[in-house]
Motif scaffolding. Structure first.
Motif, PDB file in Angstrom:
ATOM      1  N   GLU A   8       0.845  -1.179   0.000  1.00 19.06           N
ATOM      2  CA  GLU A   8       0.000   0.000   0.000  1.00 19.06           C
ATOM      3  C   GLU A   8       0.887   1.238   0.000  1.00 19.06           C
ATOM      4  OE1 GLU A   8      -3.781   1.712   2.517  1.00 19.06           O
ATOM      5  OE2 GLU A   8      -2.337   0.451   3.571  1.00 19.06           O
ATOM      6  N   VAL A   9       0.601   2.170  -0.904  1.00 19.35           N
ATOM      7  CA  VAL A   9       1.327   3.430  -0.950  1.00 19.35           C
ATOM      8  C   VAL A   9       0.484   4.472  -0.224  1.00 19.35           C
ATOM      9  CG1 VAL A   9       2.353   5.198  -2.417  1.00 19.35           C
ATOM     10  CG2 VAL A   9       2.419   2.800  -3.147  1.00 19.35           C
ATOM     11  N   ILE A  10       1.108   5.144   0.747  1.00 16.50           N
ATOM     12  CA  ILE A  10       0.428   6.121   1.587  1.00 16.50           C
ATOM     13  C   ILE A  10       1.202   7.431   1.551  1.00 16.50           C
ATOM     14  CG2 ILE A  10      -0.276   6.677   3.954  1.00 16.50           C
ATOM     15  CD1 ILE A  10      -0.324   3.612   4.468  1.00 16.50           C
ATOM     16  N   CYS A  11       0.497   8.528   1.340  1.00 19.12           N
ATOM     17  CA  CYS A  11       1.107   9.853   1.469  1.00 19.12           C
ATOM     18  C   CYS A  11       1.045  10.265   2.926  1.00 19.12           C
ATOM     19  CB  CYS A  11       0.335  10.901   0.666  1.00 19.12           C
ATOM     20  SG  CYS A  11       0.574  10.835  -1.105  1.00 19.12           S
ATOM     21  N   VAL A  12       2.142  10.775   3.447  1.00 23.05           N
ATOM     22  CA  VAL A  12       2.168  11.388   4.768  1.00 23.05           C
ATOM     23  C   VAL A  12       2.618  12.823   4.538  1.00 23.05           C
ATOM     24  CG1 VAL A  12       3.235  11.378   7.053  1.00 23.05           C
ATOM     25  CG2 VAL A  12       2.650   9.210   5.951  1.00 23.05           C
ATOM     26  N   ILE A 107       4.340   1.575   1.908  1.00 24.53           N
ATOM     27  CA  ILE A 107       5.372   2.417   1.307  1.00 24.53           C
ATOM     28  C   ILE A 107       4.888   3.849   1.480  1.00 24.53           C
ATOM     29  CG2 ILE A 107       6.508   3.082  -0.849  1.00 24.53           C
ATOM     30  CD1 ILE A 107       6.096   0.146  -1.777  1.00 24.53           C
ATOM     31  N   ILE A 108       5.755   4.711   1.998  1.00 20.22           N
ATOM     32  CA  ILE A 108       5.354   6.069   2.344  1.00 20.22           C
ATOM     33  C   ILE A 108       5.905   7.076   1.334  1.00 20.22           C
ATOM     34  CG2 ILE A 108       5.415   7.858   4.124  1.00 20.22           C
ATOM     35  CD1 ILE A 108       3.982   5.240   5.028  1.00 20.22           C
ATOM     36  N   VAL A 122      -1.098   6.528  -7.283  1.00 23.16           N
ATOM     37  CA  VAL A 122      -0.964   5.136  -6.830  1.00 23.16           C
ATOM     38  C   VAL A 122      -1.264   4.987  -5.340  1.00 23.16           C
ATOM     39  CG1 VAL A 122       0.641   4.490  -8.664  1.00 23.16           C
ATOM     40  CG2 VAL A 122       1.538   5.318  -6.476  1.00 23.16           C
ATOM     41  N   CYS A 123      -1.736   6.052  -4.701  1.00 18.40           N
ATOM     42  CA  CYS A 123      -2.039   6.039  -3.265  1.00 18.40           C
ATOM     43  C   CYS A 123      -3.488   5.675  -2.997  1.00 18.40           C
ATOM     44  CB  CYS A 123      -1.794   7.413  -2.656  1.00 18.40           C
ATOM     45  SG  CYS A 123      -0.075   7.794  -2.453  1.00 18.40           S
ATOM     46  N   ASN A 124      -3.702   4.955  -1.900  1.00 15.30           N
ATOM     47  CA  ASN A 124      -5.055   4.676  -1.406  1.00 15.30           C
ATOM     48  C   ASN A 124      -5.387   5.489  -0.169  1.00 15.30           C
ATOM     49  OD1 ASN A 124      -5.996   2.779  -3.266  1.00 15.30           O
ATOM     50  ND2 ASN A 124      -4.875   1.144  -2.261  1.00 15.30           N
ATOM     51  N   LYS A 125      -4.355   6.031   0.490  1.00 13.68           N
ATOM     52  CA  LYS A 125      -4.571   6.734   1.742  1.00 13.68           C
ATOM     53  C   LYS A 125      -3.625   7.927   1.820  1.00 13.68           C
ATOM     54  CE  LYS A 125      -4.908   3.955   5.226  1.00 13.68           C
ATOM     55  NZ  LYS A 125      -4.476   3.027   6.277  1.00 13.68           N
ATOM     56  N   SER A 165      -3.484  26.068  15.775  1.00 14.92           N
ATOM     57  CA  SER A 165      -4.371  24.901  15.830  1.00 14.92           C
ATOM     58  C   SER A 165      -4.080  24.031  14.608  1.00 14.92           C
ATOM     59  CB  SER A 165      -5.835  25.338  15.872  1.00 14.92           C
ATOM     60  OG  SER A 165      -6.173  26.061  14.718  1.00 14.92           O
ATOM     61  N   PHE A 166      -4.333  22.741  14.762  1.00 14.68           N
ATOM     62  CA  PHE A 166      -4.143  21.811  13.643  1.00 14.68           C
ATOM     63  C   PHE A 166      -4.992  20.584  13.897  1.00 14.68           C
ATOM     64  CE2 PHE A 166      -0.858  20.751  16.714  1.00 14.68           C
ATOM     65  CZ  PHE A 166      -0.728  19.377  16.679  1.00 14.68           C
ATOM     66  N   ARG A 167      -5.129  19.774  12.866  1.00 14.21           N
ATOM     67  CA  ARG A 167      -5.889  18.535  13.011  1.00 14.21           C
ATOM     68  C   ARG A 167      -5.277  17.451  12.135  1.00 14.21           C
ATOM     69  NH1 ARG A 167      -9.207  22.091  10.173  1.00 14.21           N
ATOM     70  NH2 ARG A 167      -9.889  21.398   8.138  1.00 14.21           N
ATOM     71  N   TYR A 168      -5.547  16.216  12.558  1.00 11.71           N
ATOM     72  CA  TYR A 168      -5.132  15.059  11.773  1.00 11.71           C
ATOM     73  C   TYR A 168      -6.317  14.621  10.932  1.00 11.71           C
ATOM     74  CZ  TYR A 168      -1.259  14.747  15.110  1.00 11.71           C
ATOM     75  OH  TYR A 168      -0.167  15.001  15.891  1.00 11.71           O
ATOM     76  N   VAL A 169      -6.065  14.441   9.649  1.00 13.79           N
ATOM     77  CA  VAL A 169      -7.102  14.053   8.701  1.00 13.79           C
ATOM     78  C   VAL A 169      -6.606  12.836   7.932  1.00 13.79           C
ATOM     79  CG1 VAL A 169      -8.410  14.779   6.654  1.00 13.79           C
ATOM     80  CG2 VAL A 169      -7.887  16.445   8.460  1.00 13.79           C
ATOM     81  N   ARG A 170      -7.483  11.874   7.761  1.00 17.24           N
ATOM     82  CA  ARG A 170      -7.173  10.708   6.919  1.00 17.24           C
ATOM     83  C   ARG A 170      -8.094  10.757   5.708  1.00 17.24           C
ATOM     84  NH1 ARG A 170      -7.299   5.870  10.210  1.00 17.24           N
ATOM     85  NH2 ARG A 170      -5.127   6.416  10.566  1.00 17.24           N
ATOM     86  N   MET A 171      -7.490  10.710   4.539  1.00 13.89           N
ATOM     87  CA  MET A 171      -8.262  10.621   3.303  1.00 13.89           C
ATOM     88  C   MET A 171      -8.063   9.213   2.741  1.00 13.89           C
ATOM     89  SD  MET A 171      -7.712  14.364   1.606  1.00 13.89           S
ATOM     90  CE  MET A 171      -9.164  14.196   0.567  1.00 13.89           C
ATOM     91  N   THR A 172      -9.158   8.596   2.344  1.00  8.91           N
ATOM     92  CA  THR A 172      -9.123   7.246   1.807  1.00  8.91           C
ATOM     93  C   THR A 172      -9.759   7.259   0.428  1.00  8.91           C
ATOM     94  OG1 THR A 172      -9.416   6.433   4.065  1.00  8.91           O
ATOM     95  CG2 THR A 172      -9.715   4.839   2.293  1.00  8.91           C
TER      96      THR A 172
END
Length: 180
Positions: A8-12, A107-108, A122-125, A165-172
């Motif tokens: 799985e390819v993930i963008c951080v 893979i990041i 090629v990313c899913n997340k 301020s900030f937030r953590y967001v997950r996009m799928t």
């Protein structure tokens, strides 16, 4: 020989509310909680990054492979695996994963802008730290059309002293891309 069946390819990424991720030289913010999160998200994974991102970090990060995409065929750095393309970067990441204990499959994509632009397909997340500032100019994260991605806010941090301020967001991705 590559043993992994799939990966799985993930963008951080950390970005301002205007999608700016950096100025080409270094981090635009220092958020201790985010640094801990990035370490937790990436430990044991190969990181695909551009040469400027590598240079802004200045060293390989422990417990992770540093795969550096560069157009300079002669570029080398201790602790980095230099590659000319995303295809070669993913191939090297898979090889590195197979040389480890075999339990990790992520893979990041670690930046910068060109790496994200090329690799997003090629990313899913996407694991985002969304910071409530809007830096001028700089390098921006590519658009993520809402018809392709679901967005979930994971945690919100209120401004504290000098920290915005900030937030953590997950996009799928709504329709996953399967890689082998």
């Amino acid at each position: 020989m590559i043993k992994s069946k799939s990966f799985e390819v993930i963008c951080v990424v950390a970005m301002g509310k205007n999608r700016v991720i950096g100025d080409g030289d270094g981090l635009l913010w220092h958020l201790p909680d985010d640094l801990k999160r990035v370490k937790a998200l990436t430990m044991g994974c190969p990181l695909i990054m551009g040469r400027k991102t590598w240079e802004s970090i200045g060293r390989p990060l422990p417990g992770r492979a540093s795969i550096v995409m560069t157009r300079d065929a002669g570029w080398q750095a201790k602790g980095a695996i230099a590659v000319p393309s995303l295809k070669k970067a993913i191939s090297e990441a898979k090889i590195w994963l197979d040389e480890q204990d075999g339990t990790e499959h992520r893979i990041i994509l670690f930046g910068g802008g060109q790496i994200y632009k090329e690799g997003l397909s090629v990313c899913n997340k996407i694991e985002i730290t969304l910071i409530d500032i809007a830096p001028d100019g700089g390098v921006s994260f590519p658009d993520t059309p809402s018809q392709e991605w679901d967005e979930h806010c994971l945690k919100i941090f209120e401004a504290d002293g000098d920290l915005p301020s900030f937030r953590y967001v997950r996009m799928t991705r709504k329709v996953p891309i399967f890689q082998t």
